[in-house]
Design a protein around this motif. Sequence first.
Motif, PDB file in Angstrom:
ATOM      1  N   GLY A  65     -15.901  32.660 -32.171  1.00  0.00           N
ATOM      2  CA  GLY A  65     -15.839  33.640 -31.083  1.00  0.00           C
ATOM      3  C   GLY A  65     -15.218  33.059 -29.837  1.00  0.00           C
ATOM      4  O   GLY A  65     -14.438  32.117 -29.883  1.00  0.00           O
ATOM      5  N   GLY A  66     -15.584  33.672 -28.704  1.00  0.00           N
ATOM      6  CA  GLY A  66     -14.979  33.263 -27.455  1.00  0.00           C
ATOM      7  C   GLY A  66     -13.660  34.009 -27.222  1.00  0.00           C
ATOM      8  O   GLY A  66     -13.429  35.065 -27.808  1.00  0.00           O
ATOM      9  N   PRO A  67     -12.797  33.481 -26.370  1.00  0.00           N
ATOM     10  CA  PRO A  67     -12.947  32.184 -25.700  1.00  0.00           C
ATOM     11  C   PRO A  67     -13.836  32.276 -24.464  1.00  0.00           C
ATOM     12  O   PRO A  67     -13.931  33.321 -23.835  1.00  0.00           O
ATOM     13  CB  PRO A  67     -11.511  31.829 -25.307  1.00  0.00           C
ATOM     14  N   PHE A  68     -14.496  31.144 -24.144  1.00  0.00           N
ATOM     15  CA  PHE A  68     -15.403  31.075 -23.022  1.00  0.00           C
ATOM     16  C   PHE A  68     -14.808  30.238 -21.898  1.00  0.00           C
ATOM     17  O   PHE A  68     -14.028  29.318 -22.133  1.00  0.00           O
ATOM     18  CB  PHE A  68     -16.743  30.486 -23.456  1.00  0.00           C
ATOM     19  N   ASP A  69     -15.200  30.596 -20.674  1.00  0.00           N
ATOM     20  CA  ASP A  69     -14.743  29.881 -19.482  1.00  0.00           C
ATOM     21  C   ASP A  69     -15.761  28.876 -18.971  1.00  0.00           C
ATOM     22  O   ASP A  69     -15.397  27.917 -18.289  1.00  0.00           O
ATOM     23  CB  ASP A  69     -14.452  30.884 -18.356  1.00  0.00           C
ATOM     24  N   THR A  70     -17.032  29.128 -19.258  1.00  0.00           N
ATOM     25  CA  THR A  70     -18.111  28.237 -18.825  1.00  0.00           C
ATOM     26  C   THR A  70     -19.135  28.115 -19.944  1.00  0.00           C
ATOM     27  O   THR A  70     -19.461  29.113 -20.595  1.00  0.00           O
ATOM     28  CB  THR A  70     -18.828  28.776 -17.570  1.00  0.00           C
ATOM     29  N   VAL A  71     -19.624  26.909 -20.153  1.00  0.00           N
ATOM     30  CA  VAL A  71     -20.733  26.662 -21.078  1.00  0.00           C
ATOM     31  C   VAL A  71     -21.875  26.072 -20.280  1.00  0.00           C
ATOM     32  O   VAL A  71     -21.682  25.135 -19.505  1.00  0.00           O
ATOM     33  CB  VAL A  71     -20.332  25.700 -22.215  1.00  0.00           C
ATOM     34  N   VAL A  72     -23.066  26.649 -20.465  1.00  0.00           N
ATOM     35  CA  VAL A  72     -24.260  26.156 -19.789  1.00  0.00           C
ATOM     36  C   VAL A  72     -25.234  25.688 -20.870  1.00  0.00           C
ATOM     37  O   VAL A  72     -25.903  26.493 -21.513  1.00  0.00           O
ATOM     38  CB  VAL A  72     -24.895  27.258 -18.911  1.00  0.00           C
ATOM     39  N   ASP A  73     -25.288  24.388 -21.067  1.00  0.00           N
ATOM     40  CA  ASP A  73     -26.142  23.778 -22.092  1.00  0.00           C
ATOM     41  C   ASP A  73     -27.383  23.212 -21.413  1.00  0.00           C
ATOM     42  O   ASP A  73     -27.312  22.221 -20.698  1.00  0.00           O
ATOM     43  CB  ASP A  73     -25.359  22.675 -22.807  1.00  0.00           C
ATOM     44  N   SER A  74     -28.517  23.857 -21.643  1.00  0.00           N
ATOM     45  CA  SER A  74     -29.785  23.365 -21.106  1.00  0.00           C
ATOM     46  C   SER A  74     -30.626  22.823 -22.244  1.00  0.00           C
ATOM     47  O   SER A  74     -31.216  23.582 -23.016  1.00  0.00           O
ATOM     48  CB  SER A  74     -30.539  24.497 -20.384  1.00  0.00           C
ATOM     49  N   ALA A  75     -30.615  21.500 -22.387  1.00  0.00           N
ATOM     50  CA  ALA A  75     -31.487  20.796 -23.343  1.00  0.00           C
ATOM     51  C   ALA A  75     -31.138  21.028 -24.804  1.00  0.00           C
ATOM     52  O   ALA A  75     -32.022  21.034 -25.656  1.00  0.00           O
ATOM     53  CB  ALA A  75     -32.953  21.146 -23.083  1.00  0.00           C
ATOM     54  N   LEU A  76     -29.851  21.207 -25.099  1.00  0.00           N
ATOM     55  CA  LEU A  76     -29.422  21.225 -26.498  1.00  0.00           C
ATOM     56  C   LEU A  76     -28.733  19.918 -26.871  1.00  0.00           C
ATOM     57  O   LEU A  76     -29.086  19.296 -27.879  1.00  0.00           O
ATOM     58  CB  LEU A  76     -28.477  22.399 -26.760  1.00  0.00           C
ATOM     59  N   PHE A  77     -27.784  19.488 -26.074  1.00  0.00           N
ATOM     60  CA  PHE A  77     -27.007  18.281 -26.367  1.00  0.00           C
ATOM     61  C   PHE A  77     -27.893  17.103 -26.761  1.00  0.00           C
ATOM     62  O   PHE A  77     -27.590  16.365 -27.700  1.00  0.00           O
ATOM     63  CB  PHE A  77     -26.175  17.930 -25.131  1.00  0.00           C
ATOM     64  N   HIS A  78     -29.015  16.933 -26.065  1.00  0.00           N
ATOM     65  CA  HIS A  78     -29.820  15.721 -26.278  1.00  0.00           C
ATOM     66  C   HIS A  78     -30.605  15.719 -27.588  1.00  0.00           C
ATOM     67  O   HIS A  78     -31.178  14.696 -27.958  1.00  0.00           O
ATOM     68  CB  HIS A  78     -30.752  15.452 -25.086  1.00  0.00           C
ATOM     69  N   VAL A  79     -30.654  16.847 -28.309  1.00  0.00           N
ATOM     70  CA  VAL A  79     -31.382  16.839 -29.588  1.00  0.00           C
ATOM     71  C   VAL A  79     -30.526  16.273 -30.714  1.00  0.00           C
ATOM     72  O   VAL A  79     -31.033  15.985 -31.797  1.00  0.00           O
ATOM     73  CB  VAL A  79     -31.881  18.247 -29.983  1.00  0.00           C
ATOM     74  N   PHE A  80     -29.218  16.090 -30.461  1.00  0.00           N
ATOM     75  CA  PHE A  80     -28.310  15.597 -31.489  1.00  0.00           C
ATOM     76  C   PHE A  80     -28.162  14.083 -31.406  1.00  0.00           C
ATOM     77  O   PHE A  80     -28.154  13.496 -30.322  1.00  0.00           O
ATOM     78  CB  PHE A  80     -26.922  16.219 -31.316  1.00  0.00           C
TER      79      PHE A  80
END
Length: 204
Positions: A96-111
Amino acid sequence: MDRSVFDEAYVAGTAPWVIGAPQEAIVELERGGEIGGAVLDPGCGTGEHTILLTELGYDVLGVDSAPHAIELARANAAARDVPARFESADALALTGGPFDTVVDSALFHVFGEEDQLRYLRSLHGVCRPGATVHVLALADAEPALGPRVAESVFPRVFTDGWRLERVRPSTYRGVARGDHAQAHGVAEGAQVDVPAWLATATRL
């Protein structure tokens, strides 16, 4: 982390990241004019940030791989009479998208680092050139409240197709239970603020 952990936490009502309100760091990003255009909220959980941004007039989509998270997010939006949009999606294989802004709250750190790279490739594929990605992640400090990352991780993974703009100290609010409550010296179920990083990168 095993993905089933997340859905089980939503079912049991024990998810420490569910505080019933947006993270202050995300609120401040919006107030500072750092969110715009079409917005993606990956790992949206129970929808607090998607609902907030929808209320403020943004075109925003919240996605999560946990079925019960999406159910709760839609119920929360309905209770607020907010037409927020939520979809089930795997953050490592976004479409999907395209997106202009991504707001990642506490997802990145689980990987782990390998999946962090997969995640950033996934984001790259749904973001416009010039898009901004904000990542709020728990910092490597004690006492902990969940999985954490060191500041040095960001320049290591935001490489191919990305320009890391800055990494700022921040805070993250969560619910302390069990050993975490004991470590923080608070009552079971109390909310605590813990150190976090707020990283910002541009999609090339």
